[in-house]
Design an enzyme around this catalytic site. Structure first.
Site, PDB file in Angstrom:
ATOM      1  N   ASP A 169       0.832  -1.211   0.000  1.00  0.00           N
ATOM      2  CA  ASP A 169       0.000   0.000   0.000  1.00  0.00           C
ATOM      3  C   ASP A 169       0.863   1.256   0.000  1.00  0.00           C
ATOM      4  O   ASP A 169       2.055   1.221   0.312  1.00  0.00           O
ATOM      5  CB  ASP A 169      -0.969  -0.011   1.193  1.00  0.00           C
ATOM      6  CG  ASP A 169      -0.270  -0.033   2.538  1.00  0.00           C
ATOM      7  OD1 ASP A 169       0.754  -0.726   2.672  1.00  0.00           O
ATOM      8  OD2 ASP A 169      -0.728   0.654   3.467  1.00  0.00           O
ATOM      9  N   GLU A 193       0.015  -1.233   5.612  1.00  0.00           N
ATOM     10  CA  GLU A 193       1.129  -0.820   6.471  1.00  0.00           C
ATOM     11  C   GLU A 193       0.994   0.646   6.849  1.00  0.00           C
ATOM     12  O   GLU A 193       1.305   1.051   7.967  1.00  0.00           O
ATOM     13  CB  GLU A 193       2.466  -1.055   5.753  1.00  0.00           C
ATOM     14  CG  GLU A 193       3.691  -0.952   6.662  1.00  0.00           C
ATOM     15  CD  GLU A 193       4.252   0.457   6.808  1.00  0.00           C
ATOM     16  OE1 GLU A 193       5.072   0.680   7.703  1.00  0.00           O
ATOM     17  OE2 GLU A 193       3.844   1.362   6.034  1.00  0.00           O
TER      18      GLU A 193
HETATM   19 ZN   LIG Z   1       6.732   2.284   3.920  1.00  0.00          ZN
END
Ligand SMILES: [Zn+2]
Length: 535
Positions: free
Chosen positions: A214, A277
């Protein structure tokens, strides 16, 4: 330096000959075989490889054997996953069946098999094969560029699904013979997928290599002068959202995976590419508890290399991150009668000042034990992320919310600053400046992402320092999935090619040289730790 080879296959080269040809030719020549009686213009042939999976190297020239090739259709792609025998079976099974089909199949260091047929021109396999060959400039690894471009082009802003990017990564590794598992969750109705791909024997002392798929949002972010989702190579930089953080590293993992022989792995290699993340390492938090079970009989590696952008510094520690919201609730009304209401924005202002005092207290009492790793700020740091409140200029704001994050030192109780905040906010008078009425200031529940404090001296640390020619191991100010992995006994080091200054920025970029070097660094580390040998 450019390094060129050229080989022509000649007209009527037969499919059966391709293995012999592949063995004879240097590795940076990829052959293309096409069937005759094709019905659309082929173009220059450049599109042909551009539409398929470009093999490593940049196409310099494509040679076509004779005129029928000029009438071949433009080809589309099938995943680069067929073995020679699978491809033969596919060729046999495909002959004369489906009404229209266009395929390209590429095998590294081997031939490209192109095939095409239509209802008008039934495919006559394997007669009449034409040969074309491509010449490559190995100074540029076009597979790496292709993979990075593909990943950048897929919008994986954390609010959206990363499914397509996960599928791409999974397909690439599956095609190389990795055992691939997808771990998917529905989060607020959005499908979020992490990819776990493993290879090697069921031995202990393997290695996890990890990155996230992401990226942070770009829409509405001022300062962009380029297309965020289009990889652009300009001068010595490569631009695009995620190039530094951290699709460049993920693409380099794929490029490296193509370049070593899985059979040489003495210990397991596990790639773990996570989602979410950028929103509290939430993908890793969901993946970590089931990671071991996704590996079948492979023991879970105890060491992990996370390729976040550190400009190749080896990082063993970072702070955690704790997010919480401050809610101010007042009483709405017409702005002409402030004494009848309580302005929630004014309450939030008082809360911000109080939080600032807490922040200042931490700053005045740095923790000397962390001065080495966090020289700029050996104490928890705070940030007001967003503020939202009120409805119009002539209306008393009824509510206001401030999203706050702070970064606790690793090794300390991450909730100690939260408790300090709560105690301080309890002493704030919830009154605004134009009314004697009282509102309310509340602190929401904390969302904790743990920090990282990996001990010195691991085999991974030794390998990274050797390969990079470095001596120092430091700390980083940002958070990674490493804290989540620590919860299942995996010790992570963070080290990657991008630059922190580029992460989350408009016109995000990565050094071209740094990116190009990354597959070599990965291979060298895999060689030292796992015995992986280049093909
Ligand atoms: Zn990163």
């Amino acid at each position: 330096m450019a390094h060129e080879h050229e080989a022509d296959l000649g007209v009527h080269q037969r499919v059966e000959d391709r293995d012999r040809c592949a063995a004879r030719e240097p590795e940076d020549v990829v052959h293309a075989l096409a069937l005759e009686r094709l019905d659309e213009p082929f173009g220059s042939g450049r599109e042909l490889l551009g539409h398929g999976h470009p093999p490593h190297g940049r196409v310099r020239r494509i040679w076509a054997g004779s005129s029928p090739l000029a009438h071949a259709p433009r080809l589309r792609t099938v995943p680069n996953r067929a073995t020679a025998s699978q491809r033969d079976a596919w060729l046999d099974a495909s002959a004369g069946k489906a009404p229209f089909e266009r395929r390209i199949c590429v095998q590294r260091n081997g031939p490209v098999v192109l095939s095409a047929r239509s209802s008008r021109n039934p495919w006559r396999c394997p007669q009449g094969i034409l040969g074309i060959s491509a010449r490559y400039d190995r100074a540029v690894d076009s597979y790496l560029e292709h993979a990075a471009a593909k990943l950048v082009a897929l919008d994986t802003v954390s609010a959206h699904s990363d499914e397509a990017a996960a599928a791409f990564v999974a397909d690439e590794l599956d095609g190389l013979g990795f055992r691939v598992a997808l771990h998917a969750d529905l989060v607020d109705g959005v499908r979020k997928v992490s990819v776990v791909a493993s290879a090697g024997p069921p031995e202990p002392d393997g290695l996890l290599v990890s990155g996230h798929l992401d990226v942070v949002p770009f829409a509405g972010q001022p300062g962009w002068t380029r297309e965020p989702l289009r990889l652009a190579v300009e001068g010595d930089r490569v631009y695009g959202r995620g190039t530094s953080d951290m699709k460049g590293f993920v693409a380099a993992c794929l490029a490296a995976a193509r370049r070593f022989d899985r059979a040489t792995l003495a210990r397991p290699l596990v790639f773990a590419f996570t989602c979410d993340e950028e929103i509290g390492c939430a993908g890793a938090a969901r993946l970590a508890p089931v990671l071991a079970s996704l590996l079948g009989d492979l023991p879970l590696p105890r060491l992990c290399w996370i390729g976040e952008p550190t400009d190749w510094r080896v990082v063993r520690a970072h702070k955690g991150i704790v997010q919480c919201d401050v809610h101010a609730r007042g009483r709405g009304g017409h702005s002409s009668v402030p004494e009848a209401g309580v302005n929630a924005i004014a309450l939030a202002g008082r809360a911000l000042v109080a939080i600032g005092e807490v922040q200042a207290r931490f700053r005045e009492r740095p923790d000397d034990a962390w001065r080495d790793l966090f020289p700029e700020a050996p104490y928890p740091t705070f940030n007001f992320g967003t503020i939202a409140g009120g409805t119009a200029g002539n209306v008393i704001a009824e509510s206001c919310a401030v999203r706050l994050t702070y970064r606790p030192l690793p090794g300390a109780d991450p909730l100690a600053p939260y408790e300090a905040l709560r105690a301080r906010l309890a002493r704030v008078e919830p009154v605004d400046f134009g009314s004697a009425l009282r509102g309310e200031i509340a602190l929401g529940a904390p969302l904790v992402v743990p920090g990282l404090d990996t001990p010195r001296g691991s085999a991974l640390e030794k390998a990274l320092l050797e390969v990079l020619g470095a001596e120092d191991v430091g700390g980083a100010p940002f958070c990674t999935d490493g804290g989540r992995l620590a919860a299942i006994g995996v010790r992570s080091l963070v080290c990657g090619p991008g630059e922190l200054a580029q992460a989350h920025q408009p016109d995000e970029s990565i050094g071209r040289e740094a990116l190009a070097r990354t597959p070599d660094v990965i291979l060298a580390v895999l060689g030292r730790l796992l015995g992986a040998a280049a093909r």
